[in-house]
Design an enzyme around this catalytic site. Structure first.
Site, PDB file in Angstrom:
ATOM      1  N   MET D  75      18.198 -53.000  14.269  1.00  0.00           N
ATOM      2  CA  MET D  75      16.991 -53.264  13.480  1.00  0.00           C
ATOM      3  C   MET D  75      16.217 -51.986  13.123  1.00  0.00           C
ATOM      4  SD  MET D  75      17.394 -56.481  13.214  1.00  0.00           S
ATOM      5  CE  MET D  75      18.773 -57.355  14.020  1.00  0.00           C
ATOM      6  N   CYS D  76      16.762 -50.810  13.454  1.00  0.00           N
ATOM      7  CA  CYS D  76      16.103 -49.540  13.128  1.00  0.00           C
ATOM      8  C   CYS D  76      16.155 -49.253  11.628  1.00  0.00           C
ATOM      9  CB  CYS D  76      16.803 -48.378  13.838  1.00  0.00           C
ATOM     10  SG  CYS D  76      16.022 -47.924  15.385  1.00  0.00           S
ATOM     11  N   HIS D  77      15.039 -48.789  11.096  1.00  0.00           N
ATOM     12  CA  HIS D  77      15.022 -48.361   9.699  1.00  0.00           C
ATOM     13  C   HIS D  77      15.762 -47.032   9.540  1.00  0.00           C
ATOM     14  CE1 HIS D  77      11.528 -51.033   9.949  1.00  0.00           C
ATOM     15  NE2 HIS D  77      11.748 -51.266   8.681  1.00  0.00           N
ATOM     16  N   ASP D 128      30.385 -36.645  29.835  1.00  0.00           N
ATOM     17  CA  ASP D 128      31.761 -36.468  29.346  1.00  0.00           C
ATOM     18  C   ASP D 128      32.299 -35.068  29.669  1.00  0.00           C
ATOM     19  OD1 ASP D 128      34.135 -37.155  27.842  1.00  0.00           O
ATOM     20  OD2 ASP D 128      33.394 -35.853  26.272  1.00  0.00           O
TER      21      ASP D 128
END
Lengths: 159, 159, 159, 159, 159, 159
Positions: D75-77, D128
Site C-alpha cells: 500500500m506504499c505510494h 548474508d
C-alpha cells in the site's frame, strides 16, 4: 567542484540530498555506438527494409531502460522523466550504428544518467540481437553530448 | 550461422526456444573501460586508500546488474547465474579504469549478455559517482573477451 | 487527433514529451471481468465468508500492479500515483466477477494505463488462484469507463 | 486516529488517496541492529580496515532498498525520494552493529517506510555477507526514531 | 569456516561461484516479530474476524518479497524457489505478532535469505498497515530457526 | 480437484510447494484480442507497412511481460522460461487484433500464467499506443487455448 558528491565528509556513500534544489527543466543528450562487421550491418539494414527490426527492438529496450536507471545505478535519484527519444544513425563506411538518446524532465536533479543508460541498454540489445552472427561487436564512445538546466548550467561535449 | 536467431521465418522477434538444448557449464568474460581525467583518477585512487570507495560501489552495482539482464534486454532468457566476479584495473598512464566481468552458469544458454551488462552497469556507476567532478568521461571498448561451453564452443576475442 | 502520439514524424516510437503540460488532478476508472464456472464462483464466495480470500489476494496484486505499469508498458511515463482503489462485484447469474479500478494523480499525464493494468493484474491473479479447479475461465471486457482532468477533458464510455 | 487508513469503510485494502494533501518537506529517521558473535564482529572490523567492506556493501543495498519500497510494501505510494543517508555504529561491548537511515523528500506523504526498508535491507545484507561464519545472528529493534513534516507533525520515539 | 565467502582472496566482494555444488533439496525456516500496542492488536484481531485483513496483506507481501530477494541482497544468487509458506501467531499477552516463513527449493545453494526476507517484508507491511494508529511498533527477533540440505547440513537455532 | 491449491488447510494463501514434482517439458498457448475502431485499425495497418510499428512494440512488451509474471502474480513460481513466441492476427471485418502467445519450459510447474500475462501485456501496450486516437478500445477473450506437459496432462479449450 573538486570532490565526489556521492560521499559525505566521512567518505560514506549516499544519495545526495537535493530537496533544497529548485525544479527546473532539464535535458540531457548522450551518445554511443556499436561497431559491427560489414555482414552484420548488411543484415541489420535488410531488417530495416523488411521486417524483424533490430533497431526497433533496441529502441524499445532503450526507452524502458531509462525507467530502470535508479534501479541500476545505486546513488541515482528516482525521477519521473517526462520524455525520451532515441535515434539511430547507420554510418556505413565505418560499420557503426550510432545511438543518440535525449531525455527531458522538470526536476531537482539532472537526467544525464538516464540518457547514458538508454544508450547502453540500446547498445546491449543490438549486441544481443546480432550475436548469433557476430560475437566481435564492440560497444563504445558512450558519453554525454549536452546537458541543460539546473544550477551548474549548460554542458557541451567537445565533440 | 548467417541470420539473426531472435527473429523467426516471418521476421517476428522472439525469445528463441532453447528447451531442447543441453545444460552445460558456461563461462563468459567481458571487458570495458571508463576514460577519466587525470584529476578524477587521482580522486578515485585516493578513495581506494581511505574510504568512500567508487570502485566498490561500482562492483556491487555490476553484480546486481547481472541479475537484471533479462529485465533489460528484451530477448534474453531469465537465467539463474551461479557466480559473478568483477575486477577493476587502473591504467594510470592512459587515465583508464578497466572493468572485467566473469559470469558462470550451468544452463541451456550462455551468459555473454550477463557479463556485458555487468561491465556496462559498473561503468555507468563509475560515471555517476564521478560526474560532479568530470562530465567528459567516456565509456568504451565494451566487448566479449571469452566464452566457453555450449554447442558453439569456445570463443576468444582477437585482443 | 488522427495519429498515434507515441511515434514521431519519422515513425520512431518514443515516450512523448509532456514536460510542457500542466499538472492537473486526473482520475481514471477502468473495468474488466473474469467469467468463471458456477462451481468456481461458489468456491470463491465460500472463501469470502471463511478465510483464504481469492479476491483479497487479487486486490493486493492489482494495487501493486499499478506501480509496475511503466515497467510493463514501454511508452508509459513513470508516475507517482496518489491513490488506488479496486472494487469487485460478483454477478451470480452470469458467473462473472467484475473488477473496477480507480486511480488518482496530480500530474502532467493521465492514469488510464494504470487503471487498466490494475484490472488486468487482478484478473490474472483470480485466474491463477482458481486454475487448479477451472482452466476455462475467460478474462474480458477490459475497458476505460471514465477519465477526468488534463487538456483532453472528460471521457465517458458509452456503457 | 483510531482506525487503519489502508482500509476503506467496507474493509477493503487500498492505497490511500493523498492527492488533496500538501507537498511539504518530510524527513524520517529509522534504526535497527544486527547482533553478531564476537568473532564475526572482529572479522567485520578487520574488513573495515583493509578491503572487502561488509558495511559498504550493506550501505549500497540499503540505499537501493529505499527505491524498492513501493515495490515491496503493497500500500506504499511510489515516491521520488530526494536524499538517503545510512550510518553504521559498531557497539563493541554488546556485539551490535547499529544501522541508522535518514530519508528526505518533499511530497504529499511521509517516508517512514522508506527509512525502515533501508534499515531492513542493510541488516539482511549484513546477515548474508556474514552467514558463512555465523548463522545465529539476529536482526532486531527496527523502529522509527523521528519523523518531521506533514499534517501529523513531528514524531519522536521514546528512545 | 572462518572467513566471509562473499569476498575473494583480494577482499573483493563477489557472488560466490556455486556451479560445482550439487542440487539438493533445501528448506529454511526463519522467524521475526512485530511488537504492537494493545489497541493496535485489538484492531488487527477485529480485522481478522470481519474484513480488511492486515495479516493477509502482509502474507501476500511476504510471499512476493521472497521473489525479490536476489534483487534486494547484492550477493544473493537468483533462485527459482519451489514453495513458500508464511504463518502468523498472535501472542496476546505480550502484544506480539510472530511471523514464521518456510521456503523450499532444490538448488545448489540455500534459501536462508529468502525466508529472512519474507519475514522482514511481512513485518514492514504490518508496520505500514498499522502506522496511522501506532508509530511506536518495533520489528525484531528476526533470525534463522532451521536450515536443512546442502553440504553444511542441518542448522537449528538454540531457541 | 475441487479446491484451490493456493490455500492450505487453514485457508492461508501460499506458493504451493512443487519441489517433489518432476521436471517435464511444458507448453502453454493463450490468446486474447483488442477490439478497435475501423480508423484505428487502418492506422495500425499503415504502420505495419511503413514504420512506427504498433504491433512490434507490443510484441517486445509481451515478451518482456512473460519475464515479469512472478513479479505480478503473487502466488506464481519464479520460472526460467526457455522460449516465447507472440503472434498477431488482424481480423479486418470485426476490427479485431488477435494476440496468441506460446511459452515453453522444462520445469516442475506450468507456464499458463506466463502466456496469459504475455497476451495481457501486449494488449495493454496496443491500447497505450493507440489511445490518443481511440479511447473506446476493449481488451477481451483472454483465455488458455492449450497446455501440454505435467501430471495433469494436456488441456485443450473448447474453442
Amino acid at each position: 567542484m573538486d570532490k565526489f558528491s556521492h560521499f559525505d565528509e566521512q567518505g560514506r556513500s549516499r544519495m545526495v540530498d537535493v530537496s533544497e534544489k529548485e525544479d527546473t527543466k532539464r535535458i540531457a543528450v548522450a551518445k554511443g555506438e556499436v561497431k559491427v562487421s560489414a555482414k552484420t550491418l548488411e543484415l541489420i539494414k535488410d531488417d530495416e527494409i523488411e521486417k524483424g527490426d533490430v533497431l526497433e527492438v533496441a529502441r524499445v529496450a532503450g526507452i524502458m531502460g531509462v525507467k530502470k536507471t535508479p534501479d541500476l545505478i545505486p546513488m541515482c535519484h528516482p525521477l519521473a522523466v517526462s520524455g525520451i527519444d532515441i535515434e539511430f544513425k547507420i554510418i556505413d563506411t565505418e560499420g557503426i550504428i550510432e545511438i543518440i538518446a535525449t531525455t527531458k524532465i522538470t526536476a531537482k536533479t539532472g537526467v544525464e544518467m538516464e540518457s547514458l543508460t538508454a544508450v547502453s541498454t540500446a547498445a546491449l540489445t543490438i549486441y544481443d540481437m546480432c550475436k548469433a552472427v557476430d560475437k566481435a561487436m564492440e560497444i563504445g564512445e558512450i558519453k554525454l553530448l549536452k546537458k541543460t538546466g539546473g544550477k551548474s548550467g549548460t554542458y557541451l561535449s567537445d565533440e
